[in-house]
Design a protein around this motif. Structure first.
Motif, mmCIF file in Angstrom:
data_model
loop_
_atom_site.group_PDB
_atom_site.id
_atom_site.type_symbol
_atom_site.label_atom_id
_atom_site.label_comp_id
_atom_site.label_asym_id
_atom_site.label_seq_id
_atom_site.Cartn_x
_atom_site.Cartn_y
_atom_site.Cartn_z
ATOM 1 N N ASN A 27 6.013 -0.383 -13.669
ATOM 2 C CA ASN A 27 4.971 -0.060 -12.700
ATOM 3 C C ASN A 27 3.739 0.468 -13.442
ATOM 4 O O ASN A 27 3.854 1.202 -14.423
ATOM 5 C CB ASN A 27 5.484 0.987 -11.703
ATOM 6 C CG ASN A 27 4.462 1.365 -10.652
ATOM 7 O OD1 ASN A 27 3.469 2.007 -10.943
ATOM 8 N ND2 ASN A 27 4.716 0.986 -9.413
ATOM 9 N N ILE A 62 5.223 -4.489 -11.298
ATOM 10 C CA ILE A 62 4.737 -3.878 -10.057
ATOM 11 C C ILE A 62 3.310 -3.370 -10.246
ATOM 12 O O ILE A 62 3.039 -2.525 -11.106
ATOM 13 C CB ILE A 62 5.668 -2.730 -9.617
ATOM 14 C CG1 ILE A 62 7.102 -3.258 -9.449
ATOM 15 C CG2 ILE A 62 5.162 -2.108 -8.309
ATOM 16 C CD1 ILE A 62 8.139 -2.165 -9.352
ATOM 17 N N ASP A 64 0.541 -1.169 -8.951
ATOM 18 C CA ASP A 64 0.421 0.011 -8.088
ATOM 19 C C ASP A 64 -0.990 0.112 -7.512
ATOM 20 O O ASP A 64 -1.760 -0.853 -7.533
ATOM 21 C CB ASP A 64 0.819 1.261 -8.873
ATOM 22 C CG ASP A 64 1.423 2.343 -7.991
ATOM 23 O OD1 ASP A 64 0.664 3.014 -7.257
ATOM 24 O OD2 ASP A 64 2.648 2.539 -8.030
ATOM 25 N N TYR A 106 1.480 -2.771 -3.989
ATOM 26 C CA TYR A 106 1.469 -1.409 -3.446
ATOM 27 C C TYR A 106 0.598 -1.341 -2.198
ATOM 28 O O TYR A 106 -0.462 -1.960 -2.129
ATOM 29 C CB TYR A 106 0.907 -0.472 -4.509
ATOM 30 C CG TYR A 106 0.520 0.912 -4.042
ATOM 31 C CD1 TYR A 106 1.364 1.991 -4.238
ATOM 32 C CD2 TYR A 106 -0.704 1.147 -3.412
ATOM 33 C CE1 TYR A 106 1.010 3.273 -3.838
ATOM 34 C CE2 TYR A 106 -1.069 2.416 -2.991
ATOM 35 C CZ TYR A 106 -0.205 3.483 -3.207
ATOM 36 O OH TYR A 106 -0.557 4.739 -2.793
ATOM 37 N N TYR A 138 7.985 -7.734 -3.830
ATOM 38 C CA TYR A 138 8.348 -6.311 -3.812
ATOM 39 C C TYR A 138 7.163 -5.536 -3.255
ATOM 40 O O TYR A 138 6.013 -5.788 -3.645
ATOM 41 C CB TYR A 138 8.629 -5.885 -5.249
ATOM 42 C CG TYR A 138 9.095 -4.465 -5.516
ATOM 43 C CD1 TYR A 138 10.390 -4.229 -5.941
ATOM 44 C CD2 TYR A 138 8.233 -3.374 -5.417
ATOM 45 C CE1 TYR A 138 10.828 -2.945 -6.259
ATOM 46 C CE2 TYR A 138 8.653 -2.095 -5.716
ATOM 47 C CZ TYR A 138 9.956 -1.883 -6.142
ATOM 48 O OH TYR A 138 10.382 -0.614 -6.446
ATOM 49 N N LYS A 140 5.904 -1.528 -2.796
ATOM 50 C CA LYS A 140 5.999 -0.068 -2.863
ATOM 51 C C LYS A 140 5.061 0.477 -1.797
ATOM 52 O O LYS A 140 3.859 0.213 -1.817
ATOM 53 C CB LYS A 140 5.593 0.439 -4.244
ATOM 54 C CG LYS A 140 5.554 1.973 -4.337
ATOM 55 C CD LYS A 140 5.059 2.436 -5.703
ATOM 56 C CE LYS A 140 4.870 3.952 -5.730
ATOM 57 N NZ LYS A 140 4.351 4.427 -7.041
ATOM 58 N N ASP A 142 3.531 3.721 0.120
ATOM 59 C CA ASP A 142 3.275 5.140 -0.117
ATOM 60 C C ASP A 142 2.969 5.868 1.192
ATOM 61 O O ASP A 142 2.967 5.280 2.278
ATOM 62 C CB ASP A 142 2.124 5.274 -1.116
ATOM 63 C CG ASP A 142 2.286 6.448 -2.055
ATOM 64 O OD1 ASP A 142 2.940 7.440 -1.674
ATOM 65 O OD2 ASP A 142 1.756 6.386 -3.183
ATOM 66 N N SER A 175 10.379 -0.793 -1.010
ATOM 67 C CA SER A 175 10.582 0.487 -1.674
ATOM 68 C C SER A 175 9.734 1.556 -0.987
ATOM 69 O O SER A 175 8.508 1.538 -1.078
ATOM 70 C CB SER A 175 10.185 0.363 -3.152
ATOM 71 O OG SER A 175 10.186 1.618 -3.791
ATOM 72 N N CYS A 177 8.052 5.099 -0.451
ATOM 73 C CA CYS A 177 7.552 6.151 -1.347
ATOM 74 C C CYS A 177 6.907 7.236 -0.499
ATOM 75 O O CYS A 177 5.689 7.314 -0.387
ATOM 76 C CB CYS A 177 6.558 5.562 -2.358
ATOM 77 S SG CYS A 177 5.912 6.788 -3.516
ATOM 78 N N ARG A 196 11.974 7.234 -2.145
ATOM 79 C CA ARG A 196 11.687 8.371 -3.015
ATOM 80 C C ARG A 196 12.271 9.629 -2.392
ATOM 81 O O ARG A 196 12.116 9.875 -1.196
ATOM 82 C CB ARG A 196 10.183 8.500 -3.216
ATOM 83 C CG ARG A 196 9.641 7.570 -4.286
ATOM 84 C CD ARG A 196 9.841 8.121 -5.685
ATOM 85 N NE ARG A 196 9.112 9.366 -5.818
ATOM 86 C CZ ARG A 196 7.791 9.420 -6.037
ATOM 87 N NH1 ARG A 196 7.073 8.310 -6.176
ATOM 88 N NH2 ARG A 196 7.193 10.575 -6.122
ATOM 89 N N ASP A 250 15.462 7.160 -4.914
ATOM 90 C CA ASP A 250 14.540 6.864 -6.011
ATOM 91 C C ASP A 250 14.031 8.170 -6.611
ATOM 92 O O ASP A 250 13.304 8.922 -5.965
ATOM 93 C CB ASP A 250 13.389 6.017 -5.461
ATOM 94 C CG ASP A 250 12.388 5.595 -6.519
ATOM 95 O OD1 ASP A 250 12.503 6.033 -7.676
ATOM 96 O OD2 ASP A 250 11.465 4.816 -6.171
ATOM 97 N N ASP A 252 11.938 8.496 -8.925
ATOM 98 C CA ASP A 252 10.607 8.163 -9.445
ATOM 99 C C ASP A 252 10.732 7.475 -10.802
ATOM 100 O O ASP A 252 11.802 7.274 -11.344
ATOM 101 C CB ASP A 252 9.687 9.376 -9.519
ATOM 102 C CG ASP A 252 8.197 8.972 -9.504
ATOM 103 O OD1 ASP A 252 7.902 7.779 -9.308
ATOM 104 O OD2 ASP A 252 7.340 9.854 -9.668
#
Length: 402
Positions: A27, A62, A64, A106, A138, A140, A142, A175, A177, A196, A250, A252
């Motif tokens: 990442n 990944i 971000d 992301y 994928y 991520k 947040d 995922s 976060c 996370r 996760d 991190d």
């Protein structure tokens, strides 16, 4: 109201992607923050291959926060920052796919991302369809922009993107976060494949008293950022029992190769992330990894523990542990094996007397073959076992029947 919401989601659909073992990859955030570009991403893809990391299992590249333009297009679609990524996301996805990698991206379950780029709140279906069109594998997702969508609980906001990813028609790993906010170990298994469980990690091994003020799993909304490796490990004492295939806690990104951690500290970091079934996501600049750090990341036997087919996290053994002195963890592996972790928190070597009868699944009357994963030493043990563990070292011992 919050728990009624959880009940409603418990009967809802899950995201389509499966995760029988934790994800592995790289990442951009820990090293580059918002300051990456197309060249860095392509170079990293090539390095994942040439260093052998891809073949070791690190197969996600990944991207971000920071890939977005400052505003959405007139039709509402997210736009790509043309300075950093002049050719867009789809060509980078193709570049990764051609090298046997998968590509991650992301976004945020709020109005803004952590870098104040456009988040996905209110645009979930459009964004998921866009990611699918780009070839994304994928996401991520947040939680920084949630202050703009705070009337909706995390399960509500994160499940909206779950549904959008399913509707996109592409198998996209999800995922979550959101830093352990509102205790995702109780509900995230209905929404994504990993979650996370704490605030952001920092490249510091030992807790200093000043790292994240939230030092337990249940201290609500204080001190999410800057958590040391040891603090995150301690938090997992409460959370590890919830981790399971398809829903991994996760811890991190891996800080191996960042900061000034010793070899023992880096090995401890890798050992716990693997045995507790956390995703293994490299956060370092691969072009600057030392041979020592690379060897830690690529250790085949540690990765086998991470990717064991049972997908069960090791659990804390309080009867054999002493607070701020030593920790003992143990967990089941496939084939009737047991993994045991012995962590020395002191600044000097100490002896661990391992009471086999106190460990789950082990019979002290049997003779066990014990492999020290890092040293590769193999011995036979019956009854109690004493082993010397150096400063901040973790002995990873795999017990199997003789």
């Amino acid at each position: 109201m919050f728990f009624l919401t959880l009940l409603a989601f418990a009967v809802g659909c899950q995201a389509k992607a499966n995760a029988n073992t934790p994800q592995m990859g790289w990442n951009s955030w820990n090293t580059f923050k918002l300051n990456f570009n197309e060249s860095i991403l392509e170079k990293t893809a090539d390095l994942l291959v040439s260093t052998g990391l891809r073949d070791a299992g690190f197969n996600y590249l990944i991207i971000d926060d920071g890939w977005q333009a400052a505003t959405r297009a007139e039709d509402g679609r997210q736009q790509v920052n043309a300075t950093k990524l002049p050719n867009g996301i789809a060509p980078i996805a193709k570049y990764a796919h051609e090298r046997g990698l998968k590509i991650g991206i992301y976004s945020d379950a709020g109005i803004y991302t952590c870098g104040f780029q456009p988040g996905s709140w209110g645009y979930e279906e459009l964004d998921a369809a866009t990611y699918a069109q780009w070839g994304i594998d994928y996401l991520k997702y947040d939680n920084c922009g949630s202050f703009q969508a705070g009337t909706q609980s995390p399960p509500e906001r994160f499940s909206k993107m779950r549904d959008a990813l399913v509707a996109s028609g592409r198998d996209i790993f999800y995922s979550l976060c959101e830093w352990g906010h509102q205790f995702p170990w109780y509900w995230a298994d209905q929404i994504g494949q990993s979650y996370r469980m704490s605030g952001d990690i920092t490249a510091i091994f030992s807790d200093t008293g000043k790292d994240c003020a939230c030092k337990t799993a249940y201290c609500l909304n204080t001190g999410y950022a800057g958590c040391s490796v040891l603090t995150i490990i301690r938090k997992m004492r409460e959370i590890a029992p919830f981790s399971k295939p398809g829903s991994f806690a996760d811890m991190d990104m891996l800080e191996i190769g960042n900061g000034n951690m010793t070899l023992h500290q880096q090995r401890t970091h890798m050992s716990f992330w693997a045995a507790l079934k956390s995703p293994l996501i490299i956060g370092a600049d691969i072009s600057k990894l030392s041979k020592e750090s690379l060897s830690v990341l690529k250790n085949k036997n540690i990765i086998q523990i991470s990717q064991d087919s049972l997908g069960k996290a090791a659990l804390f053994v309080p009867e054999l542990s002493v607070e701020k002195v030593k920790q003992v963890w143990a967990g089941d592996l496939s084939g009737g094996r047991t993994v045991v972790l012995l962590l020395n928190e002191l600044n000097s070597t100490q002896n661990f007397e391992l009471l086999v009868k106190a460990l789950p699944a082990l019979n002290s009357r049997e003779t066990w073959k014990v492999e020290d994963v890092w040293s590769k030493e193999v011995i036979k043990v019956k009854g109690n076992y004493t082993v010397a563990v150096e400063t901040h070292e973790t002995k990873v011992l795999v017990f199997s029947r003789n």
